[in-house]
Design an enzyme around this catalytic site. Structure first.
Site, PDB file in Angstrom:
ATOM      1  N   GLY A 111      -4.112 -33.478  28.717  1.00  0.00           N
ATOM      2  CA  GLY A 111      -4.045 -34.890  29.107  1.00  0.00           C
ATOM      3  C   GLY A 111      -3.278 -35.726  28.106  1.00  0.00           C
ATOM      4  O   GLY A 111      -2.870 -35.254  27.042  1.00  0.00           O
ATOM      5  N   GLY A 142      -3.040 -37.674  25.311  1.00  0.00           N
ATOM      6  CA  GLY A 142      -3.852 -37.998  24.140  1.00  0.00           C
ATOM      7  C   GLY A 142      -3.361 -39.233  23.420  1.00  0.00           C
ATOM      8  O   GLY A 142      -4.117 -39.902  22.713  1.00  0.00           O
ATOM      9  N   ARG A 143      -2.060 -39.511  23.589  1.00  0.00           N
ATOM     10  CA  ARG A 143      -1.483 -40.681  22.891  1.00  0.00           C
ATOM     11  C   ARG A 143      -0.454 -41.364  23.777  1.00  0.00           C
ATOM     12  O   ARG A 143       0.516 -41.948  23.288  1.00  0.00           O
ATOM     13  CB  ARG A 143      -0.815 -40.223  21.610  1.00  0.00           C
ATOM     14  CG  ARG A 143       0.228 -39.141  21.828  1.00  0.00           C
ATOM     15  CD  ARG A 143       1.106 -38.998  20.626  1.00  0.00           C
ATOM     16  NE  ARG A 143       1.987 -37.839  20.790  1.00  0.00           N
ATOM     17  CZ  ARG A 143       2.957 -37.564  19.965  1.00  0.00           C
ATOM     18  NH1 ARG A 143       3.183 -38.350  18.935  1.00  0.00           N
ATOM     19  NH2 ARG A 143       3.710 -36.494  20.157  1.00  0.00           N
ATOM     20  N   LYS A 200       4.608 -43.502  24.948  1.00  0.00           N
ATOM     21  CA  LYS A 200       4.223 -42.383  24.082  1.00  0.00           C
ATOM     22  C   LYS A 200       3.986 -42.962  22.687  1.00  0.00           C
ATOM     23  O   LYS A 200       4.881 -43.618  22.139  1.00  0.00           O
ATOM     24  CB  LYS A 200       5.373 -41.363  24.073  1.00  0.00           C
ATOM     25  CG  LYS A 200       5.033 -40.017  23.511  1.00  0.00           C
ATOM     26  CD  LYS A 200       6.098 -39.024  23.969  1.00  0.00           C
ATOM     27  CE  LYS A 200       6.018 -37.710  23.246  1.00  0.00           C
ATOM     28  NZ  LYS A 200       7.045 -36.780  23.745  1.00  0.00           N
ATOM     29  N   ASP A 227      -4.415 -38.544  16.284  1.00  0.00           N
ATOM     30  CA  ASP A 227      -4.589 -39.947  15.896  1.00  0.00           C
ATOM     31  C   ASP A 227      -4.036 -40.904  16.943  1.00  0.00           C
ATOM     32  O   ASP A 227      -4.124 -42.127  16.773  1.00  0.00           O
ATOM     33  CB  ASP A 227      -3.937 -40.207  14.529  1.00  0.00           C
ATOM     34  CG  ASP A 227      -2.446 -39.916  14.522  1.00  0.00           C
ATOM     35  OD1 ASP A 227      -1.868 -39.656  15.601  1.00  0.00           O
ATOM     36  OD2 ASP A 227      -1.850 -39.955  13.424  1.00  0.00           O
ATOM     37  N   GLY A 228      -3.433 -40.362  18.003  1.00  0.00           N
ATOM     38  CA  GLY A 228      -2.924 -41.224  19.066  1.00  0.00           C
ATOM     39  C   GLY A 228      -1.600 -41.897  18.742  1.00  0.00           C
ATOM     40  O   GLY A 228      -1.077 -42.658  19.546  1.00  0.00           O
ATOM     41  N   ARG A 230       9.111 -44.488  28.059  1.00  0.00           N
ATOM     42  CA  ARG A 230       9.775 -43.390  28.768  1.00  0.00           C
ATOM     43  C   ARG A 230       9.801 -43.680  30.266  1.00  0.00           C
ATOM     44  O   ARG A 230       8.862 -44.254  30.810  1.00  0.00           O
ATOM     45  CB  ARG A 230       8.999 -42.108  28.481  1.00  0.00           C
ATOM     46  CG  ARG A 230       9.526 -40.892  29.180  1.00  0.00           C
ATOM     47  CD  ARG A 230       9.098 -39.637  28.446  1.00  0.00           C
ATOM     48  NE  ARG A 230       7.737 -39.228  28.758  1.00  0.00           N
ATOM     49  CZ  ARG A 230       7.150 -38.162  28.203  1.00  0.00           C
ATOM     50  NH1 ARG A 230       7.796 -37.430  27.310  1.00  0.00           N
ATOM     51  NH2 ARG A 230       5.929 -37.841  28.520  1.00  0.00           N
ATOM     52  N   ASP A 236       2.324 -27.571  30.555  1.00  0.00           N
ATOM     53  CA  ASP A 236       2.146 -29.030  30.618  1.00  0.00           C
ATOM     54  C   ASP A 236       3.448 -29.755  30.314  1.00  0.00           C
ATOM     55  O   ASP A 236       3.534 -30.972  30.498  1.00  0.00           O
ATOM     56  CB  ASP A 236       1.050 -29.494  29.643  1.00  0.00           C
ATOM     57  CG  ASP A 236       1.290 -29.016  28.221  1.00  0.00           C
ATOM     58  OD1 ASP A 236       1.443 -27.794  28.020  1.00  0.00           O
ATOM     59  OD2 ASP A 236       1.340 -29.858  27.312  1.00  0.00           O
ATOM     60  N   ASP A 295       9.523 -33.985  27.527  1.00  0.00           N
ATOM     61  CA  ASP A 295       8.891 -33.753  26.238  1.00  0.00           C
ATOM     62  C   ASP A 295       9.815 -33.111  25.219  1.00  0.00           C
ATOM     63  O   ASP A 295       9.805 -31.901  25.011  1.00  0.00           O
ATOM     64  CB  ASP A 295       7.601 -32.933  26.405  1.00  0.00           C
ATOM     65  CG  ASP A 295       6.400 -33.815  26.117  1.00  0.00           C
ATOM     66  OD1 ASP A 295       6.613 -34.902  25.544  1.00  0.00           O
ATOM     67  OD2 ASP A 295       5.275 -33.442  26.458  1.00  0.00           O
TER      68      ASP A 295
END
Ligand code: AMP
Ligand code: MG
Length: 486
Positions: A92, A94-95, A115, A127-128, A178, A254, A264
């Protein structure tokens, strides 16, 4: 505040509304001192966003999700994924956050996504945060890929947040804005399948069909057609990566889209000296995602996608597997056809003479590999050889007798030099120049990044003054290592 400007921006909340099982409503972390580092004005215009607004303080806060229109419904998306072959049922965002969808000038939807916007419930130990270097790296690489006509997510902006983030050192934090046709991944389907909620899986597949593979809707087995559609776009995509020497570096499920866009940009790199085993990522110890493995990995990932869809493809699972396996067999064929057509174009060869062309392609790559010649400039120099000046290419190989014999056979097929220059880029984001640009931006100087972006935005037309952007890295740059985009 910002109400007037906002009124011109309409975020749709399709995913947030229709896939509540896969979307956690969330807010971007407040940035203490946001500063715009780069803005993609052309892309902003395509999205109907006013560049002058985006450059204003309210616009910059909008770009990082700190000041969004009241109807916006930002969410963290759930997905699973195989990372280096190991399955994680819950990855998922996360950040990251999906702010919502907007309508592009082409009439189709685009996701606006952040992002580095702070921790979410998917953050685990992270830490995001994101930092300036890697976010600018994604901006440069993705915009270069777009200019090379390779399907990719786009980059609208990088904004420095004003906070410091602990990495190997304290580094300036940043958010990347993005833009993507969607953020549906193979991992999204793995996650939906794992919930055992077949209604959810079916709705997700229908959404993917509507958004990316509309022709599948008219097929008698629409979910098999979806699988075939994704196989087709990924076969073409990975062929295009191979043709430009792009190594993605972290082809986890992913990080593979349903749309067929590259997504990514972490430890990716453009290869310089031609080496099928090229791997740049510091964490890819076994070379799983090495240059030459990319088609195999794509096929492996597509098999995971097929497994997730199998229950929809046929109620009898044996038959579902048979149908899926047949569809997957199409990957190699389509990949090879796309790659060979692309190589022929790079050698300036038209239709016909396929056997001879195939032999010429193989032999040329052998010569280039043997010499570890810079892949990009060698092919560009071959255009000069088609015009009669073979020396620039000749200087790059070791076996001159073999190359001269090769040239003679190739010239007999009358290669089209002008056509070659349309497909063999002169400017790619060279690793040493990317690193130079990121280091400067981390110190507050975005000049080198802007100049590099200008060069790679028009990759096929040679311009005076840009000579250093066409050169491979000096020996002093050493072997290149990349780190997972953090
Ligand atoms: P990636 O390697 O960027 O594809 O990310 C893999 C997973 O790790 C995703 O679930 C990301 O959201 C998560 N992730 C990566 N970096 C961070 C971070 N600094 N904080 C929280 N989650 C992260
Ligand atoms: Mg990812």
């Amino acid at each position: 505040m910002g109400g007037i400007a906002h009124s011109t921006i309409t975020f749709q909340g399709h995913f947030a509304r229709d896939f509540q099982e896969l979307a956690i409503p969330w807010r971007a972390e407040e940035a203490p001192d946001p500063q715009l580092l780069v803005l993609n004005e052309a892309l902003a215009a395509e999205l109907g966003l006013d560049p002058d607004f985006l450059r204003s303080p309210d616009g910059v806060r909008f770009l990082i999700g700190n000041d969004v229109p009241p109807e916006a419904t930002p969410v963290a998306q759930a997905y699973a994924g195989h990372q280096f072959g190991w399955y994680s049922p819950r990855l998922g965002d996360g950040r990251a956050l999906l702010l919502g969808e907007v309508t592009h000038a082409d009439g189709r939807l685009r996701d606006i996504h952040l992002k580095g916007s702070g921790r979410t419930p998917f953050a685990r130990n992270g830490d995001g945060q994101a930092v300036v270097g890697p976010m600018l790296r994604e901006y440069i690489l993705s915009e270069s890929m777009h200019a090379l006509n390779i399907p990719t997510t786009r980059s609208l902006a990088v904004v420095a947040t004003g906070s410091s983030v602990q990495r190997e050192a304290l580094l300036p934090g940043a958010v990347l804005t993005r833009v993507a046709s969607s953020h549906l991944r193979v991992g999204s389907f793995q996650y939906a399948r794992n919930t055992n909620n077949l209604d959810l899986l079916r709705r997700l597949a229908d959404h993917a069909i509507e958004r990316h593979h509309p022709s599948a809707a008219g097929e008698s087995n629409r979910y098999l057609a979806l699988l075939k559609g994704v196989i087709a776009v990924q076969a073409r995509l990975v062929a295009q990566w191979m043709l430009v020497g792009f190594v993605h570096g972290v082809m986890n499920t992913d990080n593979m889209t349903i749309s067929g866009e590259t997504i990514d940009y972490g430890p990716c790199a453009f290869m310089e000296g031609f080496d099928p085993g090229a791997v740049y990522s510091s964490i890819d110890e076994t070379g799983r995602y090495a240059y030459r493995n990319q088609p195999l990995v794509a096929e492996w990932n597509l098999a995971r996608f097929a497994e997730s869809l199998a229950v929809l493809i046929h109620e009898d699972q044996d038959q579902a597997v048979d149908l899926a396996v047949q569809a997957l067999q199409g990957f190699r064929e389509q990949y090879s056809a796309a790659w060979f057509a692309g190589m022929k174009a790079k050698l300036g060869l038209g239709s016909g003479h396929d056997d001879e062309a195939s032999a010429l392609v193989d032999e040329l790559l052998q010569l280039v590999q043997e010499a570890r010649a810079d892949y990009t400039s060698f092919l560009r120099n071959l255009g000069k050889a088609a015009r009669g000046d073979a020396e620039p290419a000749r200087r790059m190989v070791l076996d001159l007798a073999a190359f001269d014999a090769w040239l003679e056979r190739w010239r007999a097929l009358e290669p089209d030099a002008a056509a070659m220059d349309q497909v063999n880029p002169i400017y790619i984001p060279r690793n040493h120049l990317v690193e130079e640009a990121l280091a400067a931006a981390t110190q507050g100087d975005t000049g080198p990044a802007e100049r590099l972006l200008e060069a790679v935005a028009t990759p096929y037309s040679e311009r005076p003054g840009l000579e250093r952007y066409a050169e491979p890295a000096p020996d002093s740059f050493g072997p290149y290592r990349t780190f997972c985009g953090t």
